[in-house]
Design a protein around this motif. Sequence first.
Motif, PDB file in Angstrom:
ATOM      1  N   ARG A 172      -9.185   2.698   4.424  1.00  0.00           N
ATOM      2  CA  ARG A 172      -9.047   2.205   3.056  1.00  0.00           C
ATOM      3  C   ARG A 172      -7.605   2.353   2.588  1.00  0.00           C
ATOM      4  O   ARG A 172      -6.986   3.395   2.803  1.00  0.00           O
ATOM      5  CB  ARG A 172      -9.971   2.970   2.110  1.00  0.00           C
ATOM      6  N   ASP A 173      -7.084   1.300   1.955  1.00  0.00           N
ATOM      7  CA  ASP A 173      -5.737   1.373   1.392  1.00  0.00           C
ATOM      8  C   ASP A 173      -5.795   1.105  -0.113  1.00  0.00           C
ATOM      9  O   ASP A 173      -6.846   0.735  -0.647  1.00  0.00           O
ATOM     10  CB  ASP A 173      -4.810   0.371   2.086  1.00  0.00           C
ATOM     11  N   ASP A 174      -4.676   1.323  -0.789  1.00  0.00           N
ATOM     12  CA  ASP A 174      -4.621   1.095  -2.231  1.00  0.00           C
ATOM     13  C   ASP A 174      -3.684  -0.067  -2.559  1.00  0.00           C
ATOM     14  O   ASP A 174      -3.026  -0.067  -3.593  1.00  0.00           O
ATOM     15  CB  ASP A 174      -4.157   2.370  -2.958  1.00  0.00           C
ATOM     16  N   ARG A 209      -1.002   4.394  -0.049  1.00  0.00           N
ATOM     17  CA  ARG A 209      -1.889   5.419   0.487  1.00  0.00           C
ATOM     18  C   ARG A 209      -2.947   4.775   1.367  1.00  0.00           C
ATOM     19  O   ARG A 209      -3.503   3.726   1.032  1.00  0.00           O
ATOM     20  CB  ARG A 209      -2.561   6.195  -0.657  1.00  0.00           C
ATOM     21  N   TRP A 249      -7.142  -2.985  -6.392  1.00  0.00           N
ATOM     22  CA  TRP A 249      -7.673  -1.663  -6.036  1.00  0.00           C
ATOM     23  C   TRP A 249      -7.600  -1.379  -4.544  1.00  0.00           C
ATOM     24  O   TRP A 249      -7.806  -0.242  -4.125  1.00  0.00           O
ATOM     25  CB  TRP A 249      -9.120  -1.538  -6.518  1.00  0.00           C
ATOM     26  N   GLY A 250      -7.381  -2.362  -3.722  1.00  0.00           N
ATOM     27  CA  GLY A 250      -7.236  -2.107  -2.296  1.00  0.00           C
ATOM     28  C   GLY A 250      -8.316  -2.733  -1.444  1.00  0.00           C
ATOM     29  O   GLY A 250      -9.152  -3.499  -1.928  1.00  0.00           O
ATOM     30  N   ARG A 286      -6.434   5.910   3.801  1.00  0.00           N
ATOM     31  CA  ARG A 286      -7.390   6.947   4.189  1.00  0.00           C
ATOM     32  C   ARG A 286      -8.086   6.499   5.463  1.00  0.00           C
ATOM     33  O   ARG A 286      -8.651   5.411   5.527  1.00  0.00           O
ATOM     34  CB  ARG A 286      -8.418   7.162   3.081  1.00  0.00           C
ATOM     35  N   ASP A 299     -11.116  -2.115   1.943  1.00  0.00           N
ATOM     36  CA  ASP A 299     -11.895  -1.237   2.824  1.00  0.00           C
ATOM     37  C   ASP A 299     -12.162  -1.976   4.130  1.00  0.00           C
ATOM     38  O   ASP A 299     -12.678  -3.103   4.115  1.00  0.00           O
ATOM     39  CB  ASP A 299     -13.237  -0.872   2.190  1.00  0.00           C
ATOM     40  N   SER A 312     -12.531  -6.264  -0.188  1.00  0.00           N
ATOM     41  CA  SER A 312     -11.317  -6.134  -0.995  1.00  0.00           C
ATOM     42  C   SER A 312     -11.633  -6.283  -2.478  1.00  0.00           C
ATOM     43  O   SER A 312     -12.471  -7.099  -2.867  1.00  0.00           O
ATOM     44  CB  SER A 312     -10.280  -7.184  -0.585  1.00  0.00           C
ATOM     45  N   GLY A 366      -5.423  -5.533  -2.484  1.00  0.00           N
ATOM     46  CA  GLY A 366      -6.841  -5.872  -2.395  1.00  0.00           C
ATOM     47  C   GLY A 366      -7.094  -7.349  -2.203  1.00  0.00           C
ATOM     48  O   GLY A 366      -8.025  -7.915  -2.783  1.00  0.00           O
ATOM     49  N   ALA A 410       0.833  -1.204   0.000  1.00  0.00           N
ATOM     50  CA  ALA A 410       0.000   0.000   0.000  1.00  0.00           C
ATOM     51  C   ALA A 410       0.867   1.254   0.000  1.00  0.00           C
ATOM     52  O   ALA A 410       1.888   1.320   0.678  1.00  0.00           O
ATOM     53  CB  ALA A 410      -0.920   0.006   1.218  1.00  0.00           C
TER      54      ALA A 410
END
Length: 271
Positions: A155-157, A138, A191-192, A140, A194, A187, A160, A136
């Motif tokens: 949430r990460d990027d 980023r 895309w990451g 949030r 949540d 996931s 996933g 990851a």
Amino acid sequence: MTTTVPANRTAVVEHDRAVAEQADRHAVTLESILAVLRSDRLDDRAARAVSIEIAAASLVALRMESDERQGALVEPVVGAFARLRSDLRPLVRFGDLDVQFVEPPATGRALPGEVAYAARAIVRSAVLAFVDGGEAKRVRIQWDCDGLNLLIGIRDDGRGELTASDDSLRPIAERVTALAGELEVSSTPGWGTDLVVRLPLDPPAEPEPLADAVAFSPRERDVLRLVVSGARNHDIATALGISDNTVKFHVSNLLRKAGARSRAELVALAR
């Protein structure tokens, strides 16, 4: 060195919680120092100076811990979030992870100390898991409060690929479960992930005692009390001045009304 053992269960729980929180904060401090030492934005001299600064700040915070906890029965949601940002600031500043914070509403309900502590620990655990994973770039972090629950979104990027049963999320799941909360993990490959956490601000209601929840007659209540005490039918009959068959009749009614399949289950329900 002697250690004083807390005298009651509440003190034990508070003591364990304090130790766990200190361990979490120290983990973040150590990860922050490592991020500084690995940073290509600082030369050796600057990295040493910043590392010393982080360590000194951590020691000061540790010495202030007992004073802070005297007023930690409740924490304003904004203040609890600000403390989280302070804990993560060195890691955010010098690490490779871009952490974005979404402030909670200033009018949000104050958080019980246990909820505020758990919420910070959940976010710290998630951030450290993302740092360890190295995928990851980023993250949030968002807190909100609906009056009944603290709502946490992380949430990460990354890749996933995380699921609710993933080992790296186990500490988070355990903290959520301990507070009768809910954890959702969503996931999308490439895309990451949540993480959505809901923590109730009020403890769950104590279950109503069986004797109050079920419409027992006064005599059935007398029999139930003696059954729970471990008395046998003959002893109950002697204590209440009734026949053994009458005791059996009352016990049968108790089982039926309580929905219990056995005497042992009836006792367990009553307790």
